[in-house]
Enzyme design. Sequence first.
Site, mmCIF file in Angstrom:
data_model
loop_
_atom_site.group_PDB
_atom_site.id
_atom_site.type_symbol
_atom_site.label_atom_id
_atom_site.label_comp_id
_atom_site.label_asym_id
_atom_site.label_seq_id
_atom_site.Cartn_x
_atom_site.Cartn_y
_atom_site.Cartn_z
ATOM 1 N N ALA A 171 15.723 16.247 34.621
ATOM 2 C CA ALA A 171 16.562 17.443 34.671
ATOM 3 C C ALA A 171 16.746 18.050 33.288
ATOM 4 O O ALA A 171 16.763 19.278 33.122
ATOM 5 C CB ALA A 171 17.909 17.106 35.293
ATOM 6 N N TYR A 172 16.885 17.192 32.285
ATOM 7 C CA TYR A 172 17.010 17.680 30.906
ATOM 8 C C TYR A 172 15.734 18.402 30.483
ATOM 9 O O TYR A 172 15.785 19.504 29.907
ATOM 10 C CB TYR A 172 17.307 16.503 29.984
ATOM 11 C CG TYR A 172 17.408 16.860 28.520
ATOM 12 C CD1 TYR A 172 18.445 17.658 28.042
ATOM 13 C CD2 TYR A 172 16.478 16.366 27.600
ATOM 14 C CE1 TYR A 172 18.541 17.963 26.691
ATOM 15 C CE2 TYR A 172 16.577 16.667 26.254
ATOM 16 C CZ TYR A 172 17.602 17.466 25.804
ATOM 17 O OH TYR A 172 17.699 17.775 24.465
#
Length: 250
Positions: free
Chosen positions: A158-159
Site C-alpha cells: 500500500a505504501y
Amino acid sequence: MTENTPVTATTRVALVTGGSGGIGRAVAERLAADGFAVGVQYAGNKNGAGEVVAAITARGGQALAVAGDVADERDMGAVFDAVEAEFGGIDVVVNTAGIMILAPIAELALDDLDRMHRTNIRGTVVVAQQAARRLRRGGAIVNFSTSVTRTRLPTYGAYVASKAAVEGMTLVLARELRGKDITVNAVAPGPTATPLFLRDKDDTAVAAFAGAAPLERLGQPEDIAETVAFLAGPARWINGQVLFANGGLA
C-alpha cells in the site's frame, strides 16, 4: 530570523514540508547552508520544527516554522502565504511529508490505506498545486517517493502504491509547467536511518537492510539532503525524473 542576515531580492526561498525531523530536517538545514531562507512546515511536531529553526538561525541562516496539514488546501494556502509574507516569495518546494504503514495487502486495514492516500497522494497534490501557482521562475519542486517501488518488498504494497502515484504525477506536472522555468523531480530514498524507518525493526532487520546495498550501510538523512540540494540548485536540466538515492540497492 537573524538581524545580520536580512532577506534580499536575490535570496532564494525554500519551503520544506515535513521539515520538523528525519529527512525533512536534514533537507531544511542543508538548503539553509546553501543560502536559502527556509520555511519549515510541520503538522504535529512543533518542538521539532522549533529546533530546526533554532539550528538554522544559530548558524546565521533564516528560517520560519509554519504549522499546517499538507492534505488540507486551506492550511497549505496559509502556509505558503506565511512563507511569502516572511521572505518575499518562494523558489523551491520540497515535499518530504509522508507516512508509512506496513502490512500484507490481504491484512491491510483500509483505514490505514486511506491515511496513507490522504497524506502521501492528496498531500502531494495539494502542495504541488500551491507550488505550481506560486513558485518564481527558475524554481524547483522536489517530491518524495521510495526505492521500494523497485525492490517491492512484502508488506510495503500500500505504501508503494501511494509513492508510485507520486512518481507518476511528477513527470506529468513537469510537462504541465512548460514555459514557467520550473523543474519537477522526485527523490526515491533507499533504507535511511530515520525514526520512521527504524521503528519496529530489530537489530537483525536493520543489519540486513544495511548490508543489501553495495556500500554496505544505511543511508543517512544528509545523503538524501545532498540529492535534494542538487535538484533545488544546479540541476536545471534534470526535469520530470525520479532519482533513486539508495547506494546502489536497486
